[in-house]
Write a protein that holds these residues in place. Structure first.
Motif, PDB file in Angstrom:
ATOM      1  N   LEU A 100      -0.919 -11.305  -6.922  1.00 34.06           N
ATOM      2  CA  LEU A 100      -0.075 -10.170  -6.549  1.00 34.06           C
ATOM      3  C   LEU A 100      -0.734  -9.442  -5.373  1.00 34.06           C
ATOM      4  N   PRO A 101      -0.202  -9.571  -4.170  1.00 31.01           N
ATOM      5  CA  PRO A 101      -0.814  -8.927  -3.002  1.00 31.01           C
ATOM      6  C   PRO A 101      -0.796  -7.400  -3.118  1.00 31.01           C
ATOM      7  N   TYR A 102      -1.899  -6.785  -2.781  1.00 30.76           N
ATOM      8  CA  TYR A 102      -2.018  -5.319  -2.783  1.00 30.76           C
ATOM      9  C   TYR A 102      -0.966  -4.714  -1.858  1.00 30.76           C
ATOM     10  N   HIS A 103      -0.394  -3.577  -2.293  1.00 28.48           N
ATOM     11  CA  HIS A 103       0.535  -2.828  -1.448  1.00 28.48           C
ATOM     12  C   HIS A 103       0.267  -1.332  -1.623  1.00 28.48           C
ATOM     13  N   THR A 104       0.843  -0.529  -0.757  1.00 29.01           N
ATOM     14  CA  THR A 104       0.579   0.910  -0.768  1.00 29.01           C
ATOM     15  C   THR A 104       1.772   1.718  -1.262  1.00 29.01           C
ATOM     16  N   MET A 105       2.739   1.082  -1.916  1.00 31.06           N
ATOM     17  CA  MET A 105       3.962   1.778  -2.306  1.00 31.06           C
ATOM     18  C   MET A 105       3.720   2.906  -3.309  1.00 31.06           C
ATOM     19  N   GLY A 106       2.602   2.838  -4.044  1.00 32.93           N
ATOM     20  CA  GLY A 106       2.337   3.891  -5.020  1.00 32.93           C
ATOM     21  C   GLY A 106       1.585   5.081  -4.459  1.00 32.93           C
ATOM     22  N   GLU A 107       1.173   4.988  -3.186  1.00 31.36           N
ATOM     23  CA  GLU A 107       0.327   6.038  -2.620  1.00 31.36           C
ATOM     24  C   GLU A 107       1.012   7.404  -2.627  1.00 31.36           C
ATOM     25  N   VAL A 108       2.317   7.406  -2.407  1.00 32.23           N
ATOM     26  CA  VAL A 108       3.046   8.681  -2.363  1.00 32.23           C
ATOM     27  C   VAL A 108       2.984   9.411  -3.701  1.00 32.23           C
ATOM     28  N   LYS A 109       2.872   8.656  -4.805  1.00 32.11           N
ATOM     29  CA  LYS A 109       2.777   9.277  -6.127  1.00 32.11           C
ATOM     30  C   LYS A 109       1.497  10.095  -6.243  1.00 32.11           C
ATOM     31  N   TYR A 110       0.407   9.594  -5.668  1.00 30.79           N
ATOM     32  CA  TYR A 110      -0.864  10.312  -5.728  1.00 30.79           C
ATOM     33  C   TYR A 110      -0.753  11.657  -5.011  1.00 30.79           C
ATOM     34  N   GLU A 111      -0.064  11.635  -3.876  1.00 27.24           N
ATOM     35  CA  GLU A 111       0.117  12.877  -3.130  1.00 27.24           C
ATOM     36  C   GLU A 111       0.899  13.890  -3.956  1.00 27.24           C
ATOM     37  N   LYS A 112       1.955  13.424  -4.611  1.00 28.30           N
ATOM     38  CA  LYS A 112       2.782  14.324  -5.417  1.00 28.30           C
ATOM     39  C   LYS A 112       2.012  14.864  -6.621  1.00 28.30           C
ATOM     40  N   LEU A 113       1.108  14.043  -7.173  1.00 28.13           N
ATOM     41  CA  LEU A 113       0.339  14.445  -8.344  1.00 28.13           C
ATOM     42  C   LEU A 113      -0.941  15.191  -7.988  1.00 28.13           C
ATOM     43  N   GLY A 114      -1.253  15.249  -6.709  1.00 32.49           N
ATOM     44  CA  GLY A 114      -2.473  15.922  -6.281  1.00 32.49           C
ATOM     45  C   GLY A 114      -3.738  15.164  -6.622  1.00 32.49           C
ATOM     46  N   ILE A 115      -3.638  13.833  -6.657  1.00 25.78           N
ATOM     47  CA  ILE A 115      -4.779  12.967  -6.975  1.00 25.78           C
ATOM     48  C   ILE A 115      -5.228  12.254  -5.702  1.00 25.78           C
ATOM     49  N   ALA A 116      -6.523  12.233  -5.448  1.00 25.88           N
ATOM     50  CA  ALA A 116      -7.043  11.542  -4.270  1.00 25.88           C
ATOM     51  C   ALA A 116      -6.816  10.044  -4.406  1.00 25.88           C
ATOM     52  N   TYR A 117      -6.303   9.430  -3.354  1.00 30.22           N
ATOM     53  CA  TYR A 117      -6.059   7.979  -3.366  1.00 30.22           C
ATOM     54  C   TYR A 117      -7.289   7.271  -2.812  1.00 30.22           C
ATOM     55  N   ARG A 118      -7.967   6.515  -3.649  1.00 29.63           N
ATOM     56  CA  ARG A 118      -9.269   5.948  -3.305  1.00 29.63           C
ATOM     57  C   ARG A 118      -9.213   4.853  -2.254  1.00 29.63           C
ATOM     58  N   LEU A 119      -8.069   4.225  -2.088  1.00 34.72           N
ATOM     59  CA  LEU A 119      -7.968   3.113  -1.136  1.00 34.72           C
ATOM     60  C   LEU A 119      -7.194   3.498   0.120  1.00 34.72           C
ATOM     61  N   LYS A 120      -7.206   4.762   0.453  1.00 41.80           N
ATOM     62  CA  LYS A 120      -6.477   5.217   1.637  1.00 41.80           C
ATOM     63  C   LYS A 120      -6.968   4.461   2.874  1.00 41.80           C
ATOM     64  N   GLY A 121      -6.033   3.918   3.617  1.00 40.90           N
ATOM     65  CA  GLY A 121      -6.381   3.149   4.804  1.00 40.90           C
ATOM     66  C   GLY A 121      -6.525   1.660   4.560  1.00 40.90           C
ATOM     67  N   MET A 122      -6.547   1.255   3.296  1.00 42.08           N
ATOM     68  CA  MET A 122      -6.638  -0.166   2.973  1.00 42.08           C
ATOM     69  C   MET A 122      -5.354  -0.873   3.393  1.00 42.08           C
ATOM     70  N   THR A 123      -5.499  -2.040   3.998  1.00 47.20           N
ATOM     71  CA  THR A 123      -4.342  -2.816   4.432  1.00 47.20           C
ATOM     72  C   THR A 123      -4.036  -3.922   3.424  1.00 47.20           C
ATOM     73  N   ALA A 124      -2.822  -4.403   3.468  1.00 45.55           N
ATOM     74  CA  ALA A 124      -2.423  -5.508   2.592  1.00 45.55           C
ATOM     75  C   ALA A 124      -3.149  -6.783   3.017  1.00 45.55           C
ATOM     76  N   PRO A 125      -3.341  -7.723   2.107  1.00 47.70           N
ATOM     77  CA  PRO A 125      -3.998  -8.982   2.473  1.00 47.70           C
ATOM     78  C   PRO A 125      -3.138  -9.773   3.451  1.00 47.70           C
ATOM     79  N   SER A 126      -3.791 -10.545   4.285  1.00 52.80           N
ATOM     80  CA  SER A 126      -3.077 -11.376   5.252  1.00 52.80           C
ATOM     81  C   SER A 126      -2.451 -12.575   4.550  1.00 52.80           C
TER      82      SER A 126
END
Length: 244
Positions: A204-230
């Protein structure tokens, strides 16, 4: 059957990526892990979500029976095995209805020293048709850094299911620099080769679709800036793990 209540995060009536066929997916509340790439941080706390009893949920599922007749029902999360009584209650009801049941789990709750848990697990094995087991990282220390928990109980759970002959699909989230290193993938493949019940391996390739949830919940997203695998990294991982 006695009335058993569960804590539900959400329901998906037409899932196509959580087991074979078209599936009704039940996302349960509660998870002890805090995986860096988790895309459902809103499922972490078990006291949240909507409370439903087993019969109420079954009636909701049966509305979609014609759509899921070639698939079934998958319990995901969160970590569904935090709600074992509810899983067992639902499994018994689905078995009576002839509906296929899958449990998407990290295996983190497995504890052979807990007699009550093991009794409940035996009950679950009688009614669950398939386990989707997420093995996040084969290296113990890196697994702990990634999720906040070690992986000993997870690997032990995989071996337990193999000894029980229970069908399993293995899932591995591919994150560059974290779970995509060739040596770790080969170690994971060597472990999977010791199991006798693996029907399928999914990368299952990593994606950032859940990142917006962290912002709404006020939780720091630990993988900010991480890109999806090639595409090349995905192809290499699939080749090493024997994934489709």
């Amino acid at each position: 059957m006695r009335d058993v209540k569960g804590r539900i995060h959400s329901l998906e009536s037409f899932g196509t990526v959580d087991g074979p066929g078209v599936r009704f997916v039940v996302f349960l509340q509660g998870c002890p892990m805090r995986c860096a790439y988790c895309h459902n941080p809103d499922t972490w706390f078990i006291e949240q979500g909507k409370e439903m009893d087993a019969d109420e949920l079954l009636q909701e599922i049966l509305k979609y029976r014609n759509y899921i007749k070639s698939g079934g029902v998958t319990f995901s999360g969160g970590e569904p095995m935090m709600q074992m009584d509810f899983l067992i209650a639902m499994g018994k009801r689905l078995k009576q209805q002839g509906i296929h049941m899958a449990v998407d789990t990290s295996g983190v709750c497995f504890d052979e020293q807990d007699q009550l848990f093991m009794q409940k697990l035996e009950e679950l094995l009688h009614v669950c048709d398939l386990f989707l087991l997420d093995i996040k990282q084969i290296d113990e220390q890196k697994h702990r850094a990634l999720s906040g928990h070690g992986n000993a109980q997870i690997l032990a759970f995989a071996q337990y299911l193999s000894q029980a002959g229970k069908p399993v699909w293995i899932r591995h989230v591919l994150v560059p620099q974290i779970t995509a290193e060739e040596d770790q993938l080969r170690q994971l493949r060597a472990f999977l080769d010791t199991l006798h019940n693996v029907e399928k391996v999914e990368v299952l390739p990593y994606h950032t679709m859940g990142e917006v949830k962290y912002e709404k919940l006020g939780i720091a997203y630990r993988l900010k800036g991480m890109t999806a695998p090639s595409a090349e990294q995905i192809a290499e991982a699939k080749a090493i793990l024997g994934a489709e």
